[in-house]
Scaffold this motif. Structure first.
Motif, short mmCIF file in Angstrom:
data_model
loop_
_atom_site.label_atom_id
_atom_site.label_comp_id
_atom_site.label_asym_id
_atom_site.label_seq_id
_atom_site.Cartn_x
_atom_site.Cartn_y
_atom_site.Cartn_z
N PHE A 1 1.06 -1.03 0.02
CA PHE A 1 0.11 0.19 0.49
C PHE A 1 0.73 1.23 -0.15
O PHE A 1 0.24 2.45 -0.45
N LEU A 2 1.73 1.55 0.25
CA LEU A 2 2.62 2.86 0.49
C LEU A 2 3.62 2.85 -0.11
O LEU A 2 3.41 3.85 -0.74
N PRO A 3 4.19 2.53 -0.95
CA PRO A 3 4.84 2.26 -2.09
C PRO A 3 3.32 2.77 -3.24
O PRO A 3 3.54 3.59 -4.58
N LEU A 4 2.28 2.07 -3.31
CA LEU A 4 1.37 2.41 -4.52
C LEU A 4 0.73 3.95 -3.93
O LEU A 4 0.50 4.63 -4.55
N LEU A 5 0.37 4.31 -2.41
CA LEU A 5 -0.32 5.36 -1.78
C LEU A 5 1.03 6.93 -2.64
O LEU A 5 0.37 7.89 -3.15
N GLU A 6 2.38 6.12 -3.00
CA GLU A 6 3.28 7.34 -3.37
C GLU A 6 3.45 7.62 -4.47
O GLU A 6 3.99 9.07 -4.93
N ALA A 7 2.50 6.95 -5.42
CA ALA A 7 3.07 7.77 -6.84
C ALA A 7 1.35 8.57 -7.08
O ALA A 7 1.78 9.10 -7.54
N PHE A 8 0.52 8.40 -5.92
CA PHE A 8 -0.64 9.76 -5.53
C PHE A 8 -0.24 11.18 -4.88
O PHE A 8 -0.16 11.44 -4.94
N LEU A 9 1.03 10.66 -3.99
CA LEU A 9 1.56 11.75 -3.75
C LEU A 9 3.08 11.75 -3.06
O LEU A 9 4.29 10.90 -2.59
N LEU B 1 0.99 -0.92 -9.67
CA LEU B 1 0.17 -0.42 -9.23
C LEU B 1 -0.57 0.53 -9.34
O LEU B 1 -1.41 1.35 -9.81
N GLY B 2 0.07 1.74 -8.27
CA GLY B 2 0.09 2.83 -8.24
C GLY B 2 0.40 3.41 -9.00
O GLY B 2 -0.62 4.46 -9.90
N SER B 3 1.41 3.39 -10.17
CA SER B 3 1.89 4.04 -11.11
C SER B 3 0.55 3.61 -12.54
O SER B 3 0.15 5.08 -13.14
N TYR B 4 0.35 1.97 -12.37
CA TYR B 4 -1.08 1.79 -13.31
C TYR B 4 -2.52 2.68 -13.09
O TYR B 4 -2.40 3.04 -14.20
N ILE B 5 -2.62 2.84 -12.35
CA ILE B 5 -3.25 3.61 -12.02
C ILE B 5 -3.40 4.65 -12.19
O ILE B 5 -4.89 5.59 -13.09
N VAL B 6 -3.18 5.81 -11.61
CA VAL B 6 -2.69 7.05 -12.25
C VAL B 6 -2.69 7.57 -13.74
O VAL B 6 -3.12 7.89 -14.11
N PHE B 7 -2.01 6.30 -14.40
CA PHE B 7 -2.02 6.70 -15.68
C PHE B 7 -3.19 5.65 -16.18
O PHE B 7 -4.13 7.09 -16.89
N LEU B 8 -4.17 5.65 -15.52
CA LEU B 8 -5.56 5.08 -16.45
C LEU B 8 -6.91 6.36 -16.04
O LEU B 8 -7.26 6.36 -16.32
N LEU C 1 2.16 -0.17 -19.28
CA LEU C 1 1.99 -1.22 -18.50
C LEU C 1 3.64 -1.81 -18.70
O LEU C 1 3.91 -2.13 -16.90
N ALA C 2 4.12 -2.74 -19.77
CA ALA C 2 5.11 -2.93 -19.71
C ALA C 2 6.43 -2.17 -19.33
O ALA C 2 7.39 -2.78 -19.08
#
Length: 203
Positions: free
Chosen positions: A27-35, A66-73, A137-138
């Motif tokens: 979760f923390l590295p996922l959150l970093e993609a947004f913050l 996951l975080g980066s790809y969610i931001v992208f989407l 994604l790749a």
């Protein structure tokens, strides 16, 4: 600070972090993609010290991908909404988008490989560009793998680093070197963007 920074306290902190389980490690590295102000290197070091090199790397890699790809989407779906016009029409963003559409995925992949480059900007630009979803994604999967591996190897044994001032100094130098290399790549790409777009305008 020096009184708190002891091997025993670090081990207790690692044990507490470990009790939170894989969820927090992802979760923390996922959150970093947004913050992006959250220091990803600190999260990765915490993960590899709490869960071991392999699992710590894996949790960090999964989370940041996951975080980066969610931001992208999100940007791909809503980035051209009128309410986001003030941001998406930023001159730097628009130049980068145009250049990415001309040059493809390779420059973004290079940026994704280095720590401390503005990955949130890369994700946003990719979302606004015409890059296909599965291609990006790749690029995230491979680029973030390189980046997280570098961070994991540098900081995977924090206890040993504290015990060895020489190793600690070398690790600090490695992190600083990665920062300078990433910034140098970013500056070089920015110059290349400006040059290529000027050449197009002259035609």
């Amino acid at each position: 600070m020096e009184e708190w920074l002891t091997i025993e306290n670090l081990e207790r902190l690692e044990a507490y972090y470990r009790t939170l389980g894989p969820f927090i490690g992802i979760f923390l590295p996922l959150l970093e993609a947004f913050l992006p102000f959250i220091p990803l290197v600190v999260i990765v070091v915490a993960n590899v010290n709490a869960f071991g090199l392999f699992w710590g790397f894996l949790f960090s890699w999964i989370g940041t991908v996951l975080g980066s790809y969610i931001v992208f989407l999100i940007v791909r779906k809503y980035g051209r909404h009128p309410r986001l016009y003030f941001f998406t029409k930023n001159a730097r963003v628009q130049k980068f988008i145009k250049w990415v559409d001309m040059n493809g995925l390779s420059p973004l992949f290079v940026l994704l490989c280095f720590p401390f480059t503005p990955s949130v900007l890369v994700n946003i630009v990719a979302g606004l560009s015409n890059i296909r979803k599965h291609f990006y994604l790749a690029a995230i999967v491979l680029g973030k793998m390189v980046m997280i591996l570098l961070m994991s190897f540098v900081g995977h044994d924090l206890t040993a680093l504290i015990k060895s001032p020489i190793r600690l100094a070398l690790s600090a130098l490695a992190i600083i070197a990665l920062w300078f290399i990433g910034k140098a790549v970013e500056v070089r790409l920015n110059k290349r963007v400006e040059r290529d777009l000027r050449n197009i305008d002259k035609r």
